[in-house]
Every structure is written in structure tokens, then in C-alpha cells.
Design an enzyme around this catalytic site. Structure first.
Site, PDB file in Angstrom:
ATOM      1  CG  HIS A   1       3.808   4.563   0.574  1.00 61.94           C
ATOM      2  ND1 HIS A   1       2.614   5.239   0.685  1.00 61.94           N
ATOM      3  CD2 HIS A   1       4.117   4.152   1.823  1.00 61.94           C
ATOM      4  CE1 HIS A   1       2.226   5.229   1.949  1.00 61.94           C
ATOM      5  NE2 HIS A   1       3.125   4.586   2.677  1.00 61.94           N
TER       6      HIS A   1
ATOM      7  CG  HIS B   1      -3.635   4.716   7.935  1.00 65.00           C
ATOM      8  ND1 HIS B   1      -3.683   3.338   7.979  1.00 65.00           N
ATOM      9  CD2 HIS B   1      -2.499   5.014   7.257  1.00 65.00           C
ATOM     10  CE1 HIS B   1      -2.637   2.836   7.359  1.00 65.00           C
ATOM     11  NE2 HIS B   1      -1.894   3.835   6.909  1.00 65.00           N
TER      12      HIS B   1
ATOM     13  CD  GLU C   1       2.362   0.836   2.427  1.00 62.01           C
ATOM     14  OE1 GLU C   1       2.644   0.021   3.312  1.00 62.01           O
ATOM     15  OE2 GLU C   1       1.483   1.713   2.601  1.00 62.01           O
ATOM     16  CD  GLU C   2      -1.004   3.599   3.408  1.00 58.40           C
ATOM     17  OE1 GLU C   2      -1.292   2.540   3.976  1.00 58.40           O
ATOM     18  OE2 GLU C   2      -0.309   4.493   3.932  1.00 58.40           O
TER      19      GLU C   2
ATOM     20  CG  ASP D   1       5.712   3.779   4.890  1.00 57.23           C
ATOM     21  OD1 ASP D   1       5.134   4.857   5.119  1.00 57.23           O
ATOM     22  OD2 ASP D   1       5.102   2.731   4.590  1.00 57.23           O
TER      23      ASP D   1
ATOM     24  CG  ASP E   1       1.472   6.336   5.945  1.00 52.77           C
ATOM     25  OD1 ASP E   1       2.330   5.955   5.133  1.00 52.77           O
ATOM     26  OD2 ASP E   1       0.562   5.603   6.349  1.00 52.77           O
TER      27      ASP E   1
HETATM   28 ZN   LIG Z   1       2.998   4.259   4.701  1.00 54.80          ZN
END
Ligand SMILES: [Zn+2]
Length: 459
Positions: free
Chosen positions: A276, A422, A322-323, A350, A288
Site C-alpha cells: 500500500h 505507526h 489501507e491504513e 505489508d 509500513d
Molecule cells: Zn501497512
């Protein structure tokens, strides 16, 4: 046999196999050894993928859905892909969630004054301008909240749940706000979903439901959550002020990035590989999932460079959003719904492009046997393990897997992933160029062989 002689034989085998895709047609998966070795060599001989990832994440920064930086990054990628000579390069439009964080803080006001480290959770509502000031109830679990629900009314509930596994612990992030609202809390905090911390808060998406009003929700650093817990255990009155300017704006336009190497015999049958392209609004989204997105792109670029054109089309897809909504993945499925039956396999990286051990595979018995044989070709880089799983191993390929498409996720060394996940620390330096190269090799070999086998993977 001398080492010299075996080296000559290895070279000879490569030379014989490379220009002979017809031999591969007859000889089964094992006959792809030469092609696989050439893809592995190309993917591991330099740091091309890592350098390109650096250009992306240093050049554009984070790529949150709805942000200008995401759309600028997509424009840049489309241009680069055209320059690489990939085919049918395009952005496929999708509408995406547009949540913005704004200013935010958590201040401890009793038993002493201190600013705590926090990140609002994605999708959270904001607070009033002056914030919400309330006593804190710290619990370790949903079960403890249930036992102490009489104490929760009018308070800010802090879930100080230690990390066990991501699927288990993330429930406090996704479901904590609803659980706290049900017992009358005015806001909720969680200990970040992370096994290790240098006072680094972790964001991520939460859920609300229609049974209770949405309350503001944020993650504290693990250290701060544990400190508030200790204060409560000492009998202190713990009070904080939470201020969040977070709000949801109207959905924004974005795009899935799509590029192909069109199949030489069955162009309508497709192997999809990707990652993503969006990220959270902290750090660089290098791990990520910038790394996964660029690895998939590089895998297809290397096929092009080596002059390999498989029987079926190989399509790289960099899903958007995606998130905080998965609209890229569901949009892709909806736009290609008539062609889902001709999707032979879908693969996503991912979990960070760390050292790959193999793949997680969802599909039939017969398909598992074939993927296991392809895994044999990846043993030279330690990436031959094939683990069968019951559900989609990655989020963006989930909508396709749900419709019966065999799915592959990369099985990588995940030991450091949730340290940085994140957070502001998700930056390029957390990845290793050689490990990323081996992920590129894995994706290239899996995608190429499955796209080129005489028969599609059996459903
Ligand atoms: Zn991800």
C-alpha cells in the site's frame, strides 16, 4: 568434483535455461531454476530498490490518505514507472477517508504537572477547544473494566494492556473507545500497541459503533501509561487534560497505482503483486508500507530489465488508503470485479521488507503444492518456507482472497516491526538494503513463475 568445475556447471545450466521458456513449460516448476537464479541475482546485486524507496520517502515524507504528499508521491511514481518502460501505467481513481489529526496533547494535572507523549488514534473525534479534563481510571484489560465499570462514569479510561501479539493487543486500540463509552467514560487512552518503546506513541485506526456516542481516543507512550498505572496503585488521584483537534473532512480523491508487464500468451489472466502506498501521518511510512510497495514495483521492473515476459500479465498494484479505510483495496476489487475470476494469484508485502523466510499462502491443496515447489527456488536466499494459512495473510489482497483468489503474504523477520509501526520512527534507516533486495527476489520469483506456468494456480 572441484569447486571450479561445479561453478562451470552452474554457469552452463543458467546459460542453457535462461533463453528457453519452452523447456520451462515442459519441466514443471523445477525447470525455472535458471530464471529464478537470474531474478535473485538481479534483485540482490545492488541496492536499487532501497535507493528508490529513499527517493520516495525522503522526497515526499508521509503519505496519509487525503494528503497532498500522497498525491504528489503517486504522480512521481507514475512518471518513474513510465520511465522504467512498464506498460499500462495508470492511476485508478478511488475516494478515500480524509481524517486529519490537528493539534493534540495530553497533560497530566494531578498528582503533578507534566506533558505526556501521545498520538490521537486514526478516526477519533476531537475534543472541545479547552479539552476534556477528568480523573483517570487505569485498567489492564477489558475484563478489569467490566469489574470496575461502576468507577468509570465521567472518567477517562486508560487501557494499560501489555503487548502480547498484535492481533490480540490491537483490540484495545480498535475497540477501546466503544468499551469505555459503554461504561460512561468521557474519553479513552491506551498504552501503545508495541512490545518495545523509547517513549514513542503509536497511532492506528479505531472503530466506533452506533450504540454509543463516539468519544475521543489517543495512545500514550508505554512509559507514560505505565507511570499513570503506578500512580493509581499508590493511591494518587490521577487527572489529565486531553486536547484533540482531530476531525473528519469530506472524502478525498486518490488513486491506486497500477502498472503491468502484459502477458505474452494469456494477457487477460493476471498475477497481482503490491503493497500500500499510503501511510499514517507520522514518520515516513518507509517500513509500513513504502518498502513493500517499492519491492513489488522493483520485482516487475527487474523482469522487464531481464527481458522476461511471462505467459500471463504481471500487474503491480500500489493500493491507496489501507491504513484508515481500505478503500483502495475494495475499490480495486469493485473496478475489476468482472476480471476477478482471471486473477490467478494476489501477493502483498505489508509486514516490512525485513529478511524474508518465505510466504504465507491461502489457497487450495493443489495450489499449495505448486507454491511449495516455487518456494524451493527461493532456498538459496533462505526464503523457501511456505506456510498455509486460513485467512488472507495481508489486508489489501483480502477482498480478492474473499472472492477465491489464491493469496500470498511475505513471511519476514517480524521481530522489530512493531517497535516502529505507526510511529515517528518509521523511517528509511530501519530497513536494510540487502534484506529488502531478498524481498524483491522473493516477490519476483513467485510472481514470475506463477504467471508463467502452463496452467493457472488451481482454485
Ligand atoms: Zn501497512
Amino acid at each position: 568434483m572441484s569447486r571450479f568445475r561445479s561453478a562451470v556447471i552452474a554457469l552452463a545450466c543458467t546459460a542453457v535455461l535462461l533463453p528457453m521458456p519452452l523447456a520451462a513449460q515442459r519441466g514443471g516448476v523445477r525447470s525455472y531454476r535458471g530464471v529464478a537464479d537470474s531474478l535473485i541475482r538481479a534483485a540482490t546485486r545492488d541496492s536499487a530498490a532501497y535507493r528508490r524507496l529513499g527517493d520516495l520517502v525522503d522526497g515526499f515524507g508521509h503519505r496519509q490518505a487525503g494528503s497532498a504528499s500522497l498525491e504528489s508521491a503517486i504522480d512521481w511514481i507514475l512518471g518513474q514507472m513510465k520511465g522504467d518502460g512498464l506498460e499500462n501505467v495508470r492511476g485508478e481513481p478511488v475516494m478515500v477517508t480524509n481524517w486529519v489529526r490537528g493539534r493534540e496533547s495530553v497533560d497530566l494535572v494531578s498528582p503533578r504537572h507534566a506533558r505526556l507523549r501521545m498520538l490521537g488514534l486514526g478516526g477519533s473525534v476531537g475534543t472541545r477547544e479547552e479539552g476534556v479534563t477528568a480523573p483517570v481510571l487505569v485498567v489492564s484489560s477489558f475484563a478489569e473494566l467490566e469489574r470496575r465499570k461502576a468507577d468509570a462514569q465521567g472518567r477517562i479510561v486508560l487501557f494499560d494492556a501489555p503487548f502480547t501479539t498484535y492481533p490480540e493487543t490491537r483490540h484495545y486500540r480498535t475497540d477501546g473507545a466503544v468499551a469505555a463509552a459503554k461504561v460512561g467514560a468521557v474519553a479513552t487512552l491506551i498504552r501503545s500497541v508495541a512490545p518495545f518503546s523509547i517513549r514513542s506513541p503509536h497511532t492506528g485506526r479505531l472503530s466506533y459503533d452506533s450504540t454509543v456516542p463516539p468519544i475521543p481516543a489517543a495512545a500514550l507512550s508505554n512509559e507514560d501509561a505505565m507511570m499513570l498505572h503506578r500512580m493509581q496503585d499508590r493511591g494518587d488521584s490521577v487527572v489529565v487534560t486531553l486536547r484533540m483537534n482531530a476531525r473528519r473532512l469530506p472524502d478525498a480523491r486518490s488513486r491506486n497505482v497500477v502498472a503491468e508487464l502484459v502477458g505474452r500468451e494469456k494477457p487477460d489472466e493476471v498475477v497481482v503483486l503490491g503493497g500500500h502506498i499510503d501511510s499514517w501521518d507520522v514518520g515516513q511510512g518507509a517500513m509500513d508500507d513504502g518498502g513493500g510497495a517499492v519491492a513489488a514495483w522493483e520485482a516487475v521492473r527487474l523482469m522487464k530489465v531481464l527481458g522476461l515476459r511471462p505467459r500471463r500479465t504481471v500487474r503491480v498494484v500500489l493500493w491507496t488508503n489501507e491504513e484508515n479505510g481500505l478503500q483502495g483495496a475494495t475499490g480495486y476489487r469493485d473496478q475489476h470485479r468482472d476480471a476477478v475470476g482471471r486473477h490467478v494469484m494476489a501477493m502483498e508485502s505489508d509486514g516490512g521488507v525485513f529478511q524474508p523466510f518465505g510466504v504465507n499462502f491461502v489457497g487450495s491443496d493443489a495450489a499449495t503444492r505448486i507454491v511449495t515447489q516455487v518456494g524451493e527456488l527461493l532456498k538459496p536466499i533462505g526464503a523457501g518456507r511456505v506456510t498455509r494459512v486460513k485467512e488472507s495473510p495481508e489486508a489489501d489482497i483480502g477482498p480478492l482472497v474473499d472472492l477465491g483468489v489464491p493469496g500470498i503474504g511475505l513471511d519476514v523477520d517480524g521481530s522489530r516491526y512493531f517497535w516502529y509501526h505507526h510511529t515517528d520512527g518509521d523511517t528509511l534507516d530501519k530497513l536494510d538494503p540487502a534484506e529488502m533486495g531478498r524481498c524483491v527476489a522473493l516477490m519476483a520469483v513467485m510472481a514470475y513463475v506463477i504467471a508463467d506456468l502452463p496452467e493457472p494456480l488451481p482454485r
